[in-house]
Design a protein around this motif. Structure first.
Motif, PDB file in Angstrom:
ATOM      1  N   GLN A 174      13.332  58.150  48.351  1.00  0.00           N
ATOM      2  CA  GLN A 174      13.878  58.526  49.662  1.00  0.00           C
ATOM      3  C   GLN A 174      13.855  60.041  49.828  1.00  0.00           C
ATOM      4  OE1 GLN A 174      17.753  56.728  49.738  1.00  0.00           O
ATOM      5  NE2 GLN A 174      16.964  54.676  50.118  1.00  0.00           N
ATOM      6  N   TRP A 175      14.206  60.766  48.769  1.00  0.00           N
ATOM      7  CA  TRP A 175      14.130  62.228  48.818  1.00  0.00           C
ATOM      8  C   TRP A 175      12.705  62.664  49.129  1.00  0.00           C
ATOM      9  CZ3 TRP A 175      17.110  63.828  43.731  1.00  0.00           C
ATOM     10  CH2 TRP A 175      18.495  63.728  43.962  1.00  0.00           C
ATOM     11  N   LEU A 176      11.738  62.034  48.456  1.00  0.00           N
ATOM     12  CA  LEU A 176      10.346  62.423  48.626  1.00  0.00           C
ATOM     13  C   LEU A 176       9.881  62.185  50.057  1.00  0.00           C
ATOM     14  CD1 LEU A 176       8.109  63.572  46.835  1.00  0.00           C
ATOM     15  CD2 LEU A 176       7.353  61.234  46.391  1.00  0.00           C
ATOM     16  N   GLU A 177      10.403  61.147  50.684  1.00  0.00           N
ATOM     17  CA  GLU A 177       9.982  60.817  52.045  1.00  0.00           C
ATOM     18  C   GLU A 177      10.766  61.586  53.111  1.00  0.00           C
ATOM     19  OE1 GLU A 177       7.398  58.994  53.106  1.00  0.00           O
ATOM     20  OE2 GLU A 177       6.867  58.984  50.980  1.00  0.00           O
ATOM     21  N   SER A 178      12.086  61.715  52.920  1.00  0.00           N
ATOM     22  CA  SER A 178      12.912  62.289  53.983  1.00  0.00           C
ATOM     23  C   SER A 178      13.202  63.770  53.797  1.00  0.00           C
ATOM     24  CB  SER A 178      14.236  61.516  54.104  1.00  0.00           C
ATOM     25  OG  SER A 178      14.966  61.569  52.888  1.00  0.00           O
ATOM     26  N   TRP A 179      13.617  64.181  52.595  1.00  0.00           N
ATOM     27  CA  TRP A 179      13.968  65.587  52.402  1.00  0.00           C
ATOM     28  C   TRP A 179      12.766  66.494  52.533  1.00  0.00           C
ATOM     29  CZ3 TRP A 179      18.471  68.411  50.930  1.00  0.00           C
ATOM     30  CH2 TRP A 179      19.639  67.647  50.960  1.00  0.00           C
ATOM     31  N   THR A 180      11.580  65.992  52.166  1.00  0.00           N
ATOM     32  CA  THR A 180      10.401  66.841  52.233  1.00  0.00           C
ATOM     33  C   THR A 180       9.892  67.015  53.658  1.00  0.00           C
ATOM     34  OG1 THR A 180       9.106  64.874  51.632  1.00  0.00           O
ATOM     35  CG2 THR A 180       9.601  66.457  49.884  1.00  0.00           C
ATOM     36  N   GLU A 181      10.535  66.369  54.609  1.00  0.00           N
ATOM     37  CA  GLU A 181      10.236  66.675  56.006  1.00  0.00           C
ATOM     38  C   GLU A 181      10.810  68.035  56.378  1.00  0.00           C
ATOM     39  OE1 GLU A 181      11.783  63.483  58.285  1.00  0.00           O
ATOM     40  OE2 GLU A 181      10.235  62.051  57.679  1.00  0.00           O
ATOM     41  N   SER A 183      10.940  71.808  55.629  1.00  0.00           N
ATOM     42  CA  SER A 183      10.183  72.835  54.921  1.00  0.00           C
ATOM     43  C   SER A 183      11.144  73.616  54.029  1.00  0.00           C
ATOM     44  CB  SER A 183       9.511  73.776  55.915  1.00  0.00           C
ATOM     45  OG  SER A 183       8.712  74.696  55.246  1.00  0.00           O
ATOM     46  N   GLY A 184      10.747  73.811  52.787  1.00  0.00           N
ATOM     47  CA  GLY A 184      11.628  74.442  51.806  1.00  0.00           C
ATOM     48  C   GLY A 184      11.982  73.491  50.689  1.00  0.00           C
ATOM     49  N   VAL A 185      11.874  72.174  50.939  1.00  0.00           N
ATOM     50  CA  VAL A 185      11.997  71.158  49.902  1.00  0.00           C
ATOM     51  C   VAL A 185      10.644  70.465  49.851  1.00  0.00           C
ATOM     52  CG1 VAL A 185      13.247  69.143  49.063  1.00  0.00           C
ATOM     53  CG2 VAL A 185      14.430  70.846  50.464  1.00  0.00           C
ATOM     54  N   GLU A 186       9.921  70.622  48.745  1.00  0.00           N
ATOM     55  CA  GLU A 186       8.524  70.193  48.742  1.00  0.00           C
ATOM     56  C   GLU A 186       8.224  68.993  47.869  1.00  0.00           C
ATOM     57  OE1 GLU A 186       6.178  73.493  47.454  1.00  0.00           O
ATOM     58  OE2 GLU A 186       6.874  73.378  45.388  1.00  0.00           O
ATOM     59  N   GLY A 187       9.222  68.415  47.210  1.00  0.00           N
ATOM     60  CA  GLY A 187       8.934  67.250  46.396  1.00  0.00           C
ATOM     61  C   GLY A 187      10.032  66.977  45.388  1.00  0.00           C
ATOM     62  N   HIS A 201       5.941  74.859  27.616  1.00  0.00           N
ATOM     63  CA  HIS A 201       5.292  73.544  27.523  1.00  0.00           C
ATOM     64  C   HIS A 201       5.380  72.818  28.860  1.00  0.00           C
ATOM     65  CE1 HIS A 201       3.993  69.719  25.913  1.00  0.00           C
ATOM     66  NE2 HIS A 201       5.102  69.153  26.339  1.00  0.00           N
ATOM     67  N   ARG A 202       4.256  72.203  29.284  1.00  0.00           N
ATOM     68  CA  ARG A 202       4.240  71.411  30.520  1.00  0.00           C
ATOM     69  C   ARG A 202       4.694  69.989  30.212  1.00  0.00           C
ATOM     70  NH1 ARG A 202       2.175  73.718  34.994  1.00  0.00           N
ATOM     71  NH2 ARG A 202       1.006  75.668  34.717  1.00  0.00           N
ATOM     72  N   GLY A 203       5.968  69.833  30.042  1.00  0.00           N
ATOM     73  CA  GLY A 203       6.527  68.538  29.664  1.00  0.00           C
ATOM     74  C   GLY A 203       7.218  67.808  30.796  1.00  0.00           C
ATOM     75  N   TRP A 204       7.300  68.426  31.952  1.00  0.00           N
ATOM     76  CA  TRP A 204       7.862  67.771  33.129  1.00  0.00           C
ATOM     77  C   TRP A 204       6.736  67.389  34.087  1.00  0.00           C
ATOM     78  CZ3 TRP A 204      11.583  72.474  33.864  1.00  0.00           C
ATOM     79  CH2 TRP A 204      12.578  72.442  32.877  1.00  0.00           C
ATOM     80  N   TYR A 205       7.082  66.646  35.125  1.00  0.00           N
ATOM     81  CA  TYR A 205       6.087  66.200  36.101  1.00  0.00           C
ATOM     82  C   TYR A 205       6.596  66.507  37.508  1.00  0.00           C
ATOM     83  CZ  TYR A 205       4.297  63.685  32.076  1.00  0.00           C
ATOM     84  OH  TYR A 205       3.807  63.382  30.840  1.00  0.00           O
ATOM     85  N   LYS A 206       5.696  66.978  38.371  1.00  0.00           N
ATOM     86  CA  LYS A 206       6.103  67.293  39.737  1.00  0.00           C
ATOM     87  C   LYS A 206       5.252  66.506  40.728  1.00  0.00           C
ATOM     88  CE  LYS A 206       3.318  71.552  39.675  1.00  0.00           C
ATOM     89  NZ  LYS A 206       3.350  73.031  39.766  1.00  0.00           N
ATOM     90  N   LEU A 207       5.924  65.975  41.727  1.00  0.00           N
ATOM     91  CA  LEU A 207       5.261  65.267  42.810  1.00  0.00           C
ATOM     92  C   LEU A 207       5.591  65.980  44.106  1.00  0.00           C
ATOM     93  CD1 LEU A 207       6.147  62.924  40.627  1.00  0.00           C
ATOM     94  CD2 LEU A 207       5.397  61.405  42.454  1.00  0.00           C
ATOM     95  N   ARG A 208       4.559  66.435  44.784  1.00  0.00           N
ATOM     96  CA  ARG A 208       4.755  67.004  46.107  1.00  0.00           C
ATOM     97  C   ARG A 208       4.398  65.964  47.148  1.00  0.00           C
ATOM     98  NH1 ARG A 208       2.120  71.755  43.754  1.00  0.00           N
ATOM     99  NH2 ARG A 208       3.579  73.488  43.639  1.00  0.00           N
ATOM    100  N   ARG A 209       5.190  65.918  48.201  1.00  0.00           N
ATOM    101  CA  ARG A 209       4.810  65.047  49.297  1.00  0.00           C
ATOM    102  C   ARG A 209       3.533  65.578  49.926  1.00  0.00           C
ATOM    103  NH1 ARG A 209       8.317  63.159  54.585  1.00  0.00           N
ATOM    104  NH2 ARG A 209       6.561  62.343  55.766  1.00  0.00           N
TER     105      ARG A 209
END
Length: 345
Positions: A174-181, A183-187, A201-209
């Motif tokens: 829901q955050w990915l769909e609504s909050w990323t509408e 600008s300033g919250v990108e994923g 270390h790149r041990g985390w994962y990021k998803l941008r809408r």
């Protein structure tokens, strides 16, 4: 052992979907804000002061006197990892351009004036040291509990903000769909609850809408037969072709497809004499070839758009839209922004 700058932050790699729990175990999801990564160090003794370190190790606390003043609410011997953002009081939204102005400001008068019109917020998502003791070998679960307890015990509020986190995948979606509408919250950023903090270390994962849309191809790099990058634009309300960004490098089969449809520009191209940076904010200049701005590209782009209406990250070329005319492409427009939540949210 006490952590002192420079400390390499732990990093995230971009992915297209949430990794399965079978790979990482129980997962945590944090909102990803579009600012500057920063590590904050509070004093460790009477002769030290608060330090603010960028991802690359530079110290910039002199640019943020408002954060230095507010640091008296924080205990000594603390190291926080987070995102630095600023709020444009006149425009009423988060401003990446304002953040750049603050980080490049020089002189006490200038930095204090900007602190009034562009106040800073530090959105904390990790705690690496507390009471002078390192926590990087603790699990994310343990560190997050300590971070939440710190905000609760100290009654911290703006400019100190606790990054929203959930372990509920549905809520994260829901955050990915609504909050990323906004600008300033990108994923979202995905972290394993049992992970220690591993600097560098790149041990985390990021998803941008990412949104699918259209743009006009106005120039290329590479050759007309095998273009490498596409430089994209849109017409504004006055009919002028405005640049909106560039693609990531094209795969070979897509390059051949685009190259088979390109036509070299004639005199009078709207971008004649223009120079194009190799990346957003870079001083390196691309060697480009102008083409007739008649082809429409379908692209996939994230929500990071500056006030000038330019995508800060390369967009992904999906396909040519030979069935769509340039008049059907959305008009050029900048995007809105919104504030971070305050307190422990």
């Amino acid at each position: 052992m006490t952590l002192r700058p420079p400390v390499e932050p732990m990093l995230a790699q971009a992915v297209e979907s949430v990794p399965g729990p079978g790979v990482l175990g129980e997962l945590a999801f944090e909102q990803k804000f579009d600012g500057y990564r920063a590590l904050l160090f509070t004093p460790t003794g009477p002769d030290s002061a608060m330090l603010l370190q960028t991802r690359r190790g530079s110290l910039i606390q002199d640019r943020f006197p408002d954060l230095v003043t507010a640091a008296d609410k924080l205990p000594d011997g603390l190291v926080l990892d987070g995102e630095l953002v600023v709020w444009d009081t006149k425009a009423g939204h988060l401003s990446f351009e304002g953040l750049q102005r603050r980080t490049t400001a020089r002189g006490r008068r200038s930095t204090r004036a900007l602190a009034t019109s562009l106040p800073a917020f530090f959105i904390a998502f990790d705690i690496l040291q507390q009471d002078g003791s390192e926590l990087i070998n603790f699990s994310y679960r343990q560190r997050r509990l300590r971070l939440e307890a710190l905000f609760a015990a100290r009654h911290l509020s703006a400019p100190w903000t606790l990054c929203p986190m959930t372990t509920d995948l549905l809520k994260a979606e829901q955050w990915l769909e609504s909050w990323t509408e906004i600008s300033g919250v990108e994923g979202i950023v995905v972290k394993a609850m049992n992970q220690p903090y591993r600097p560098g270390h790149r041990g985390w994962y990021k998803l941008r809408r990412r949104n699918t849309t259209e743009a006009i191809i106005g120039a290329i790099t590479g050759t007309m037969i095998r273009p490498q990058l596409l430089l994209l634009g849109r017409h504004d309300a006055y009919g002028d072709l405005r640049t909106i960004g560039r693609t990531a490098p094209l795969r070979a089969e897509l390059a051949r497809l685009v190259g088979g449809n390109l036509i070299a520009a004639e005199a009078g191209h709207p971008w004649e004499g223009w120079r194009f940076a190799s990346a957003w904010g870079s001083r390196d200049i691309l060697n480009v070839t102008l083409v007739r701005p008649e082809l429409v590209a379908e692209i996939s782009a994230d929500t990071a758009v500056d006030r000038g209406g330019v995508f800060r990250h390369p967009v992904r070329f999906k396909r040519l839209r030979l069935d769509v005319t340039v008049e059907e492409v959305p008009l050029f427009s900048p995007g809105p922004s919104a504030p971070p939540a305050e307190g422990s949210g």
